[in-house]
Design a protein around this motif. Structure first.
Motif, PDB file in Angstrom:
ATOM      1  N   ALA A  97       8.543   1.625   6.090  1.00 61.86           N
ATOM      2  CA  ALA A  97       7.896   0.211   5.482  1.00 61.86           C
ATOM      3  C   ALA A  97       5.984   1.371   5.894  1.00 61.86           C
ATOM      4  N   LEU A  98       5.892   2.360   7.119  1.00 62.17           N
ATOM      5  CA  LEU A  98       4.649   3.126   7.470  1.00 62.17           C
ATOM      6  C   LEU A  98       4.752   3.883   6.052  1.00 62.17           C
ATOM      7  N   ASP A  99       5.780   4.658   5.838  1.00 62.90           N
ATOM      8  CA  ASP A  99       5.773   5.487   4.765  1.00 62.90           C
ATOM      9  C   ASP A  99       4.854   4.882   3.849  1.00 62.90           C
ATOM     10  N   ASP A 100       6.076   4.550   2.636  1.00 60.44           N
ATOM     11  CA  ASP A 100       5.534   3.488   1.648  1.00 60.44           C
ATOM     12  C   ASP A 100       4.385   2.163   1.875  1.00 60.44           C
ATOM     13  N   SER A 101       3.609   2.670   2.899  1.00 52.56           N
ATOM     14  CA  SER A 101       2.500   1.969   2.543  1.00 52.56           C
ATOM     15  C   SER A 101       1.291   3.311   2.442  1.00 52.56           C
ATOM     16  N   ILE A 102       1.500   4.114   1.937  1.00 54.71           N
ATOM     17  CA  ILE A 102       0.083   5.175   1.499  1.00 54.71           C
ATOM     18  C   ILE A 102       0.840   5.748   0.221  1.00 54.71           C
ATOM     19  N   SER A 103       2.189   5.044  -0.501  1.00 54.29           N
ATOM     20  CA  SER A 103       2.170   5.418  -1.386  1.00 54.29           C
ATOM     21  C   SER A 103       0.804   5.110  -2.501  1.00 54.29           C
ATOM     22  N   MET A 104       1.324   5.444  -3.055  1.00 49.32           N
ATOM     23  CA  MET A 104      -0.708   5.920  -4.384  1.00 49.32           C
ATOM     24  C   MET A 104      -0.201   4.411  -4.540  1.00 49.32           C
ATOM     25  N   GLY A 105       0.710   3.985  -5.390  1.00 48.00           N
ATOM     26  CA  GLY A 105       1.290   3.003  -6.044  1.00 48.00           C
ATOM     27  C   GLY A 105       0.697   1.435  -4.760  1.00 48.00           C
ATOM     28  N   MET A 106       0.990   2.139  -3.678  1.00 48.23           N
ATOM     29  CA  MET A 106       0.683   0.569  -2.597  1.00 48.23           C
ATOM     30  C   MET A 106      -0.527   0.380  -2.218  1.00 48.23           C
ATOM     31  N   LEU A 107      -1.195   1.498  -2.721  1.00 51.00           N
ATOM     32  CA  LEU A 107      -2.584   1.939  -1.819  1.00 51.00           C
ATOM     33  C   LEU A 107      -3.904   0.840  -3.426  1.00 51.00           C
ATOM     34  N   VAL A 108      -2.966   1.376  -4.199  1.00 48.80           N
ATOM     35  CA  VAL A 108      -4.164   1.307  -5.439  1.00 48.80           C
ATOM     36  C   VAL A 108      -3.980  -0.379  -5.692  1.00 48.80           C
ATOM     37  N   LEU A 109      -2.506  -0.890  -4.971  1.00 46.41           N
ATOM     38  CA  LEU A 109      -1.680  -2.492  -4.832  1.00 46.41           C
ATOM     39  C   LEU A 109      -2.749  -3.245  -4.147  1.00 46.41           C
ATOM     40  N   LEU A 110      -3.289  -2.371  -2.994  1.00 48.43           N
ATOM     41  CA  LEU A 110      -4.052  -3.051  -2.058  1.00 48.43           C
ATOM     42  C   LEU A 110      -5.465  -3.555  -2.080  1.00 48.43           C
ATOM     43  N   GLU A 111      -5.681  -2.163  -3.574  1.00 46.62           N
ATOM     44  CA  GLU A 111      -7.188  -2.565  -3.687  1.00 46.62           C
ATOM     45  C   GLU A 111      -7.607  -3.673  -4.071  1.00 46.62           C
ATOM     46  N   SER A 112      -6.710  -4.429  -5.343  1.00 49.71           N
ATOM     47  CA  SER A 112      -6.277  -5.972  -5.817  1.00 49.71           C
ATOM     48  C   SER A 112      -6.816  -6.707  -5.343  1.00 49.71           C
ATOM     49  N   LEU A 113      -6.112  -6.991  -3.828  1.00 48.22           N
ATOM     50  CA  LEU A 113      -5.873  -7.784  -2.747  1.00 48.22           C
ATOM     51  C   LEU A 113      -7.758  -8.132  -2.520  1.00 48.22           C
ATOM     52  N   THR A 114      -8.082  -9.629  -1.709  1.00 47.19           N
ATOM     53  CA  THR A 114      -8.805  -9.195  -1.326  1.00 47.19           C
ATOM     54  C   THR A 114      -9.182  -8.607  -0.375  1.00 47.19           C
ATOM     55  N   PRO A 115     -10.269  -9.032   0.708  1.00 43.73           N
ATOM     56  CA  PRO A 115     -10.285  -8.205   1.787  1.00 43.73           C
ATOM     57  C   PRO A 115      -9.661  -8.004   2.955  1.00 43.73           C
ATOM     58  N   ALA A 116      -9.521  -9.702   3.321  1.00 43.32           N
ATOM     59  CA  ALA A 116      -8.571 -10.326   4.205  1.00 43.32           C
ATOM     60  C   ALA A 116      -7.193 -10.245   3.943  1.00 43.32           C
ATOM     61  N   GLN A 117      -6.915 -10.651   3.097  1.00 44.72           N
ATOM     62  CA  GLN A 117      -5.660 -10.513   2.678  1.00 44.72           C
ATOM     63  C   GLN A 117      -5.172  -8.698   2.934  1.00 44.72           C
ATOM     64  N   ARG A 118      -5.326  -7.826   2.767  1.00 46.08           N
ATOM     65  CA  ARG A 118      -5.260  -6.366   2.832  1.00 46.08           C
ATOM     66  C   ARG A 118      -5.497  -6.209   4.451  1.00 46.08           C
ATOM     67  N   VAL A 119      -6.181  -6.593   4.705  1.00 41.61           N
ATOM     68  CA  VAL A 119      -6.612  -6.638   6.273  1.00 41.61           C
ATOM     69  C   VAL A 119      -5.248  -7.026   7.335  1.00 41.61           C
ATOM     70  N   THR A 120      -4.736  -8.388   6.874  1.00 37.60           N
ATOM     71  CA  THR A 120      -3.497  -9.171   7.104  1.00 37.60           C
ATOM     72  C   THR A 120      -2.679  -8.108   6.720  1.00 37.60           C
ATOM     73  N   PHE A 121      -2.149  -7.948   5.687  1.00 37.08           N
ATOM     74  CA  PHE A 121      -0.813  -7.649   5.315  1.00 37.08           C
ATOM     75  C   PHE A 121      -0.852  -5.983   5.748  1.00 37.08           C
ATOM     76  N   VAL A 122      -1.997  -5.612   5.788  1.00 38.15           N
ATOM     77  CA  VAL A 122      -1.744  -4.133   6.804  1.00 38.15           C
ATOM     78  C   VAL A 122      -1.295  -4.018   8.139  1.00 38.15           C
ATOM     79  N   LEU A 123      -2.078  -5.082   8.835  1.00 36.01           N
ATOM     80  CA  LEU A 123      -1.982  -5.128  10.349  1.00 36.01           C
ATOM     81  C   LEU A 123      -0.503  -5.728  10.668  1.00 36.01           C
ATOM     82  N   HIS A 124      -0.026  -6.915  10.081  1.00 28.99           N
ATOM     83  CA  HIS A 124       1.031  -7.579  10.676  1.00 28.99           C
ATOM     84  C   HIS A 124       1.995  -6.890  10.201  1.00 28.99           C
TER      85      HIS A 124
END
Length: 286
Positions: A97-124
């Motif tokens: 999960a840690l490694d997948d969270s820095i894949s380009m596909g994941m980082l691009v997808l995170l850009e499409s989330l709202t700021p609150a969604q992104r912070v919540t998803f990353v931290l939880h």
């Protein structure tokens, strides 16, 4: 750095956040710092709040960015690309999960989330922070944070549903590399999903397509055009495990990395091509 990069997709911005976080820490008196039971939790909470503000302002700044903005491709060798955040993180599944969270596909997808969604998803979902703690960062209730995570997780799972397995990635990227080096248009088109999208980030420092390129034929012609103009890059292409365990192609000229090509491979072929050409985003590869 691990938390901030996953939220912002930029080492430069992550460093700014970490610096600001520690500035606030040392601005307190020694007595006040001693009263904090968990300094690491305090630091992450403050960093999370700074990231939340930064995400919102970054979207405005990127409207003035020259061409397409892409997250920074982080090599697996980066010191904080995968970290042990707790004893739980020693679980192999958590490492993935840690490694997948820095894949380009994941980082691009995170850009499409709202700021609150992104912070919540990353931290939880990535760092296992409880929703009650996250609520103090995003200014939401525990239940609201749980709903944010569910919405973000739904987007992530949908994107991963048809993703190819790692061995298929390796095979496809090997064939992709060969087609780019030989200039075989038909071979390259056959590897691409008919609805493929290519994005190139030159940041105004190097020539790159200013807008996304759609379709297999147009994408293939664009890629081969790049390598015809820069044959040294094509010849030097090498396949590496780039970010999040996903293989990528790296192009070097005189020993300096000048291009990183990340792919998203599904059962239909290559659905996304991300070309990072901006030298400011390739510093971690030196």
């Amino acid at each position: 750095m691990s938390v901030a990069f996953r939220m912002l997709g930029s080492t430069h911005d992550a460093e700014d956040v970490v610096q600001e976080t520690y500035t606030r820490w040392y601005a307190m008196s020694a007595l006040d710092r001693a009263d904090i039971k968990s300094p690491s939790a305090w630091l992450v909470r403050v960093a999370g709040r700074i990231c939340l503000d930064h995400i919102s302002s970054a979207r405005v700044r990127r409207e003035r960015y020259t061409g397409e903005w892409l997250p920074e491709p982080l090599p697996d060798s980066a010191a904080w690309s995968s970290v042990w955040t707790s004893e739980r993180a020693q679980d192999p599944a958590d490492r993935v999960a840690l490694d997948d969270s820095i894949s380009m596909g994941m980082l691009v997808l995170l850009e499409s989330l709202t700021p609150a969604q992104r912070v919540t998803f990353v931290l939880h979902d990535v760092f296992k922070f409880p929703f009650a703690e996250i609520g103090t960062i995003v200014g939401r209730s525990t239940e609201s944070c749980r709903a944010l995570a569910v919405a973000a997780r739904r987007r992530v799972n949908s994107a991963h549903r048809h993703e190819a397995h790692l061995h298929e990635y390796m095979q496809v990227i090997s064939e992709f590399k060969k087609a780019c080096q030989t200039g075989e248009l038909d071979d390259l088109i056959e590897l691409l999903d008919p609805q493929v999208t290519a994005r190139a980030d030159g940041g105004g420092h190097v020539r790159a397509a200013l807008n996304p390129i759609h379709g297999a034929d147009r994408t293939a012609r664009y890629l081969l055009g790049i390598f015809q103009k820069e044959p040294r890059v094509a010849v030097a292409l090498e396949c590496v495990e780039s970010v999040g365990g996903r293989p990528a192609l790296v192009g070097r000229v005189d020993g300096v990395v000048v291009a990183v090509i990340s792919l998203h491979v599904t059962q239909r072929g290559i659905s996304d091509v991300w070309l990072t050409l901006n030298p400011e985003k390739l510093g971690t590869w030196s």
